[in-house]
Scaffold this active site. Structure first.
Site, PDB file in Angstrom:
ATOM      1  N   HIS A  99       0.856  -1.194   0.000  1.00  0.00           N
ATOM      2  CA  HIS A  99       0.000   0.000   0.000  1.00  0.00           C
ATOM      3  C   HIS A  99       0.891   1.242   0.000  1.00  0.00           C
ATOM      4  CE1 HIS A  99      -3.416   2.482   0.402  1.00  0.00           C
ATOM      5  NE2 HIS A  99      -4.174   1.665   1.092  1.00  0.00           N
TER       6      HIS A  99
ATOM      7  N   HIS B 131      -2.923   6.836  -0.408  1.00  0.00           N
ATOM      8  CA  HIS B 131      -3.855   7.328   0.606  1.00  0.00           C
ATOM      9  C   HIS B 131      -3.190   7.977   1.815  1.00  0.00           C
ATOM     10  CE1 HIS B 131      -6.988   4.221  -1.008  1.00  0.00           C
ATOM     11  NE2 HIS B 131      -6.625   5.137  -1.901  1.00  0.00           N
TER      12      HIS B 131
ATOM     13  N   TYR C   2      -0.673   7.017   3.646  1.00  0.00           N
ATOM     14  CA  TYR C   2      -0.019   6.160   4.629  1.00  0.00           C
ATOM     15  C   TYR C   2       1.505   6.280   4.481  1.00  0.00           C
ATOM     16  CZ  TYR C   2      -4.781   4.443   5.216  1.00  0.00           C
ATOM     17  OH  TYR C   2      -6.139   4.356   5.451  1.00  0.00           O
TER      18      TYR C   2
END
Length: 783
Positions: free
Chosen positions: A585, A588, A590
């Site tokens: 990931h 977003h 993060y």
């Protein structure tokens, strides 16, 4: 019939006065003339004058396209002019896409065209019959005086409206000049069998034409190209004759010896233009109202500008008849028509952008290229194409399956897909969806039931929610992890079930929350710090998610080594737990995303500044994970392809460069999301609103992609895939409301090849019987 209500006080006429109502219409094009006709039909005593700067037989276009629906609307409003228009229409049902030696034709599209001059003559004659006065070669110089003299003034004077310019501060027009160059030409070559798109590759780049018949002898022939190609040809230095001759040479193989003709004597540079997209924030002022292109434009590639203007004229006339005063009529007119305008402008924008980026798609196979063109505006969907031409769509679906190694004709979403050694039965993906039900990072029975149900639901690939690589890397206390033996055991219980009882594959999405960690559960206050028990955060820089969130520690080299090793350890656990695939990931906001976006990366070392520097640590993590992950198993990366803050953040253009770096590093597929990197983001929501980012990355880099974002119907999935906008399609919320979304979608498509769990076969049979009854009932109703 009610009269047109005058403004409350202007020009000495008060509401309720007995002087005949006086209306001035600026602009004698289709919009202005049809407004005059519509008003006269509702109030024959109304005195209407149309002021037109040109002569009655001047025209600066060739053909006009109207749909059958619009013809019906015109017939309901004025049967006389509608019948005359219909008598002079050229009809065609087919669209032909010509590129090189390939000509692909689909049918069922139902277009009709009429010469613009013929349309103007019909409307002029009808307006005269009804008693409308027309003042040609008349320039409106003093708008304010006209507003005092007339009870109602309609500005229908086109895209370059001088009336609108007079009140710019009131109407606040947004005018965006689009990128491509185009010139409006005509020809006596016949294109009466199809609306034809012709794409020619030249030594200076691609040039294409939009060609359609509008009477027995003449066709419109719009030539379009990028500005770079236009410059390379030197069109800007050519006169009209040279420009036309050059276009004739480009399309000589399609003109059958016929010439191209220009009627743009009044335009410099051979008549080449950039299309202006116009939308006014306000459409009326006192007793003045905007109509047609003066208020809003729709790109010529969807051929609906005249339709929009004439239907707006009908709506305005109706409201002026029904509303008690001008302000009320104008307000309702603007409110109602703005919705229709925005719908059409959205479709027109999609179409315009497709042509602006067409060189991205010209390397697609001919069948896929034609499908992409047909569905470019999103007004025509996959199943709508089936209604228009089931045979052609079947051929396109068969082509798609052959490319996927499947010798069948089925919906694209049901085609198989291969990533390294992982074989997916279909292209539907259950997107990651946070559940916030873990205990100390350990997935619970909730997770087992949640993911097992969705794996039974028929999707080819099921994702876990973001599974965190450390306790401090959790987003919330309810987020699961892969950093303890009990986590590995719980996930293995799930993967064993998925592999034993379903045909789905399962992917672990690995991530670290970074500056967005230590927050409340999703159904509490999203992204807000915990009331108590907060843990320290790491990020690229000391940039908090918001003023309320804690300031994270900027990572030093020791922190980077630690986090990199945590990702590697989590990947090793994912392998032992039996996952078929992992995803890192990097979106977003993060931790890995905090390095990529300049909104949170303020570093002045080798990990900050340029994109290459900002990608350095995320790529280090990927390389370390890839080295430990089995060669036969794929790795995906999720990115935010647009920070939605303009040039200050990651842009779609920069996202292509990010994806190219990932591809070069060995990433197998890019999961293309967007946003959620800043509280300042201003996303533009809509159906399939993030798919264009996937489209761009896939078709500019050649990298496999997954599309996400407000995709919820089989139609969406099939159109995205067959148009080549993504290789896999992720659905999140639809799988929350229906774990069996794929099985139900297959039943809706009457496809019986999707495997159901054996205990559920009786339910499958009943569902298909009910679906068949509904289809038969619908066919009977249509008959």
């Amino acid at each position: 019939m009610n009269s047109i209500a005058p403004a409350r006080t202007h020009g000495g006429v008060e509401s309720g006065g007995k002087r005949p109502r006086r209306v001035a219409i600026c602009g004698g094009g289709p919009a202005g003339l049809y407004a005059a006709i519509s008003l006269k039909l509702r109030d024959p005593d109304c005195a209407i004058t149309v002021f037109e700067r040109n002569r009655p037989d001047d025209t600066f276009g060739w053909g006009v396209v109207l749909s059958e629906e619009t013809l019906e609307n015109l017939a309901a409003n004025d049967p006389v002019s509608a019948a005359a228009i219909r008598d002079h229409f050229a009809y065609w049902d087919d669209i032909a896409v010509v590129r090189g030696d390939n000509r692909i034709v689909s049918t069922g599209h139902g277009f009709c065209g009429i010469g613009r001059q013929r349309l103007l003559t019909i409307l002029q004659q009808r307006a005269l019959e009804l008693g409308v006065e027309m003042d040609f070669e008349s320039e409106v110089e003093d708008v304010a005086s006209m507003m005092r003299e007339y009870d109602l003034v309609i500005a229908a004077d086109g895209v370059n409206s001088r009336v609108r310019e007079h009140f710019t501060e009131v109407f606040r027009p947004e005018i965006e000049m689009r990128a491509n160059k185009f010139v409006w030409l005509g020809t006596h070559q016949k294109f009466d069998d199809a609306f034809t798109f012709i794409f020619e590759e030249t030594e200076h780049g691609w040039v294409w034409a939009h060609a359609y018949q509008f009477d027995d002898d003449t066709a419109t022939f719009i030539v379009e190209c990028s500005e770079a190609t236009w410059d390379a040809f030197g069109f800007g230095a050519m006169d009209r004759e040279q420009s036309v001759a050059t276009c004739e040479a480009i399309f000589a193989d399609h003109l059958g010896g016929h010439e191209l003709i220009s009627n743009a004597k009044h335009l410099r540079g051979g008549g080449w233009l950039n299309f202006p997209r116009v939308l006014c924030q306000r459409w009326h002022h006192e007793n003045l109202v905007l109509l047609g292109d003066a208020a809003a434009t729709a790109h010529f590639s969807i051929g609906s500008g005249t339709k929009l203007a004439m239907e707006s004229a009908i709506a305005l006339a109706d409201l002026l008849q029904d509303e008690p005063d001008l302000e009320g009529a104008f307000a309702t007119y603007e409110e109602e028509r703005r919705v229709e305008v925005l719908k059409l402008q959205s479709a027109a924008r999609n179409s315009c952008e497709w042509f602006e980026e067409v060189e991205r798609y010209l390397k697609l196979e001919p069948m896929q290229f034609a499908y992409s063109l047909l569905t470019r505006s999103q007004r025509i969907s996959h199943e709508n194409l089936r209604l228009r031409d089931a045979r052609w769509l079947g051929e396109a679906e068969g082509w798609f399956h052959r490319q996927a190694g499947s010798n069948t004709t089925r919906a694209p979403m049901l085609a198989p897909f291969q990533l390294r050694g992982m074989h997916l039965a279909n292209r539907v993906v259950v997107s990651p969806m946070a559940q916030y039900k873990a205990v100390d990072g350990c997935p619970t029975d909730w997770h087992f039931a949640h993911y097992a149900e969705r794996a039974k639901g028929g999707a080819g690939l099921v994702y876990t929610e973001m599974t965190c690589v450390s306790p401090e890397g959790r987003i919330t206390p309810g987020c699961p992890g892969l950093y303890a033996p009990e986590h590995e055991a719980a996930w293995k219980r799930l993967t064993d079930f998925v592999h034993a009882e379903t045909g789905a594959k399962i992917c672990a999405q690995l991530g670290h929350s970074g500056p967005k960690g230590s927050t409340q559960l999703g159904w509490e206050e999203m992204d807000a710090p915990l009331a108590e028990g907060n843990w320290p955060l790491l990020s690229a820089s000391a940039v908090p998610w918001s003023d309320r969130n804690q300031v994270p520690k900027p990572m030093d080299r020791g922190d980077m080594d630690m986090v990199r090793d945590q990702f590697v350890a989590a990947a090793q656990m994912a392998e032992r737990a039996g996952f078929d695939m992992i995803e890192l990931h990097m979106a977003h906001g993060y931790l890995l995303s905090s390095f990529i976006t300049p909104l949170t990366n303020r570093r002045d070392d080798e990990y900050g500044g340029s994109l290459e520097n900002r990608m350095r640590f995320p790529l280090e993590v990927f390389a370390a994970v890839r080295a430990e992950w089995p060669e036969s198993k794929p790795i995906s990366v999720r990115i935010s392809a647009n920070d939605w803050v303009g040039e200050e953040g990651v842009t779609p253009e920069e996202a292509v460069a990010i994806a190219a770096m990932l591809q070069e590093a060995g990433v197998d597929i890019c999961d293309v999301s967007a946003g959620q990197t800043s509280t300042r983001a201003e996303p533009v929501y809509g159906r399939m609103f993030q798919t264009p980012f996937s489209d761009r990355i896939r078709n500019e880099t050649g990298m496999a992609t997954m599309a996400v974002g407000n995709i919820y119907e089989p139609d969406h999935v099939n159109s995205i895939l067959l148009a080549g906008r993504a290789d896999l399609v992720c659905l999140a919320r639809p799988h929350l409301s229906d774990p069996y979304w794929t099985l139900h979608a297959a039943a809706e498509l009457d496809d019986r090849s999707v495997a159901w769990p054996d205990p559920y076969l009786a339910g499958r049979d009943q569902l298909y019987r009910l679906a068949e009854k509904e289809r038969l009932a619908a066919e009977e109703f249509k008959a």
